[in-house]
Design a protein around this motif. Sequence first.
Motif, PDB file in Angstrom:
ATOM      1  N   UNK A  31       0.749  -1.094  -0.069  1.00 19.26           N
ATOM      2  CA  UNK A  31      -0.040  -0.028   0.013  1.00 19.26           C
ATOM      3  C   UNK A  31       0.897   1.199   0.159  1.00 19.26           C
ATOM      4  N   UNK A  32       0.665   2.055  -0.983  1.00 19.21           N
ATOM      5  CA  UNK A  32       1.265   3.356  -0.979  1.00 19.21           C
ATOM      6  C   UNK A  32       0.678   4.422  -0.382  1.00 19.21           C
ATOM      7  N   UNK A  33       0.892   4.660   1.113  1.00 17.73           N
ATOM      8  CA  UNK A  33       0.218   5.374   1.911  1.00 17.73           C
ATOM      9  C   UNK A  33       0.698   6.748   2.208  1.00 17.73           C
ATOM     10  N   UNK A  34       1.699   7.435   1.484  1.00 21.46           N
ATOM     11  CA  UNK A  34       1.978   8.637   1.871  1.00 21.46           C
ATOM     12  C   UNK A  34       2.600   9.210   0.548  1.00 21.46           C
ATOM     13  N   UNK A  35       2.035  10.302  -0.113  1.00 21.77           N
ATOM     14  CA  UNK A  35       2.937  11.035  -1.359  1.00 21.77           C
ATOM     15  C   UNK A  35       2.296  12.682  -1.491  1.00 21.77           C
ATOM     16  N   UNK A  47      -2.738  10.031   1.994  1.00 19.73           N
ATOM     17  CA  UNK A  47      -2.350  10.219   3.425  1.00 19.73           C
ATOM     18  C   UNK A  47      -2.823   9.298   4.440  1.00 19.73           C
ATOM     19  N   UNK A  48      -2.817   7.993   3.804  1.00 21.20           N
ATOM     20  CA  UNK A  48      -3.485   6.906   4.901  1.00 21.20           C
ATOM     21  C   UNK A  48      -2.459   6.629   6.057  1.00 21.20           C
ATOM     22  N   UNK A  49      -0.921   6.943   5.719  1.00 20.82           N
ATOM     23  CA  UNK A  49      -0.408   6.989   6.770  1.00 20.82           C
ATOM     24  C   UNK A  49      -0.631   7.559   8.081  1.00 20.82           C
ATOM     25  N   UNK A  50      -1.470   8.715   7.815  1.00 17.97           N
ATOM     26  CA  UNK A  50      -1.688   9.269   8.963  1.00 17.97           C
ATOM     27  C   UNK A  50      -3.371   9.128   9.505  1.00 17.97           C
ATOM     28  N   UNK A  51      -3.910   8.352   8.778  1.00 19.65           N
ATOM     29  CA  UNK A  51      -5.217   8.050   9.076  1.00 19.65           C
ATOM     30  C   UNK A  51      -5.887   6.706   8.654  1.00 19.65           C
ATOM     31  N   UNK A  52      -6.697   6.781   7.407  1.00 19.48           N
ATOM     32  CA  UNK A  52      -7.219   5.462   7.007  1.00 19.48           C
ATOM     33  C   UNK A  52      -7.150   5.664   5.298  1.00 19.48           C
ATOM     34  N   UNK A  53      -7.642   4.466   4.710  1.00 14.72           N
ATOM     35  CA  UNK A  53      -7.486   4.663   3.380  1.00 14.72           C
ATOM     36  C   UNK A  53      -8.552   5.598   2.513  1.00 14.72           C
ATOM     37  N   UNK A  54      -9.410   5.994   3.480  1.00 13.67           N
ATOM     38  CA  UNK A  54     -10.326   7.227   3.313  1.00 13.67           C
ATOM     39  C   UNK A  54      -9.587   8.437   2.917  1.00 13.67           C
ATOM     40  N   UNK A  55      -8.207   8.690   3.446  1.00 12.52           N
ATOM     41  CA  UNK A  55      -7.333   9.824   3.350  1.00 12.52           C
ATOM     42  C   UNK A  55      -6.312   9.833   2.208  1.00 12.52           C
ATOM     43  N   UNK A  56      -6.632   8.487   1.361  1.00 13.34           N
ATOM     44  CA  UNK A  56      -5.975   8.369   0.271  1.00 13.34           C
ATOM     45  C   UNK A  56      -4.794   7.366   0.321  1.00 13.34           C
ATOM     46  N   UNK A 331      -7.306  14.435   9.857  1.00 12.13           N
ATOM     47  CA  UNK A 331      -6.426  13.248  10.168  1.00 12.13           C
ATOM     48  C   UNK A 331      -6.827  12.822  11.409  1.00 12.13           C
ATOM     49  N   UNK A 332      -6.897  11.352  11.911  1.00 13.05           N
ATOM     50  CA  UNK A 332      -7.013  11.024  13.122  1.00 13.05           C
ATOM     51  C   UNK A 332      -5.418  10.527  13.615  1.00 13.05           C
TER      52      UNK A 332
END
Length: 618
Positions: A31-35, A47-56, A331-332
Amino acid sequence: MWLSGAMATPIEDYALISDLHTGALVSRAGSMDWLCLPRFDSPSVFGALLGTEDHGRWLLEPVASGARVLSRSYLDASFILRTVWRTAGGEVLVTDFMPVGDRRASVIRRIEGLRGTVEMRQELEVRFNYGDTVPWMRRERHGGVEQLLAIAGPSAMVLYGGNIPHGSDHRHTGRFTVREGSTVDLELLWYPSHRETPAKADVDAALASTTKYWQDWAGRCVDLERYQEPVRRSLLVLRALTNEDTGGIVAAPTTSLPEEFGGSRNWDYRYCWLRDAALTLEAMMTHGYHDEALHWRNWLLRAVAGDPEDLQIMYTVDGGRDLPERILHQFPGHSGSLPVRHGNGAVDQYQADVVGTVMVSLARLRERGVKEDNFSWALQRALLGFLERHLEDPDHGIWEVRGEPRFFTHSRVMMWAAFDRASRAVREDGLDGPVELWEALRDGLRTEILEHGYDPGLNSFVQCYGSSEVDASLLQLTHVGFVSYDDPRMLGTVARMEQDLLNGEGLLLRYESATGIDGLEPGENPFLACSFWLAEQYAHTGRTSDAVELMNRLVGCANEVGLLSEEYDTVNGRMAGNYPQAFSHLALVRAADAMHRMHSGAQKAPTPSVPPMEEAHE
């Protein structure tokens, strides 16, 4: 599978890919979670690194349950990530990279069938503006090539390759089959939405040219007898965090990865700190990268040009000054760690050590034959004037404390170093300037530091004037030649650090956060750069076994692709803080250089400019 919420993917499970403008973090699970696009300091699209898949995010993995990763590594001396997956039906190789040198802000994922047949699936959620903006997406076909477009305001992205995924519930999913000997190429490309959609890349050519770039660059590295691979990877990290156009070096490609899980010590590091970049310059120069060092000097000159009173400790990648701190409430947080920040409030701090760090690095550039021009030396003189005008001002220190400013001993020593290097530039390099004034300021600081920054009863330098605490930044006093590594005062300081700052697993804290000096709630993990400094100190004072043991422990904190974060949670065996962290990697290089000198018997340390112990209190 990617895990969300409280089960966030551990930091150490990520690998970095970079195109010298920005970077993506790809998890071990695909999963590419930060870009952030198109630059490190741009808003995130994943932005899923800082949240969930709903953040990209962009997930690519085998469909079959029980699929597992056999291996994950970089292609030799590159940032081309290769992951081998195995399922009951076969094996595939996924190659993730960002093309270098083609001026395309794109990510390519190549899937090659190695054995049997493997069904793959992808899930794509593009979320512009730090996860706040869901784009309008549509499928199109141009020239026989199918594509998926995502557009929102000024930004657009296009996905090429494979079976283009279908949309449902604000995400796009799709499946495709890869057989032995076959290849599927996926490219996701960002571009300004007002422009024509760029054509699909020639993946073979992009992969070949990107491989050549990284391997040619790494091939210029001056090798060491020991720790060569960690040093090479660290230098590659420093290069990957450098903008190829401007020369600006970011501290890390991420924001708000927690120093303490669940805590509030979460900062945005996607900017260019003068201190970190100057130390990066030194690490690169030591290993033969003089052009990169000169490129950074030119970035520095542009960034700080103007009224010296406007000097900042950090800038954007292009030298911009506007980076106010704000909270990204959408972000959570990674592992629930809040707040998530954009920008950095420390930009407004006075940190008295910064000019000294820059002056020391530029002096070393001169030692390697780089001539000053009228602009560069005039600017350094202006910085010295700024320092002179703020000579009596307390500061926030190297650790950017958010408590009251103080007279930090490390900061005062770096001010001493600034005037020392300026004086030497006149005496030894023939440059012009008020050398008598600079020498008087240098000598006055020396007297002051030995009176207020050293406690003879404790036989130790102290964190700040009036304190009895120690601070790991005091290990840098030897780096600039203020004292020798084996000076009794330094040895006493190290003994107190070992007593007060070493944790149960033998890594060093920056300082005792429970004192409240930083204005934050207490609690953080050992800072890896500080432990590398301690290994360097051991190496220079004949503590060979301690140096080797600590160095091996630190190198062992890197993950399987050789990357280090800012801090390390030794209790749980987890990385903490922003990642990968330039400061950790440049400290690794410096410690490895010290280990090399220890074993080769080469020159050990800068000549100290402070009198020996018996003369210190004349």
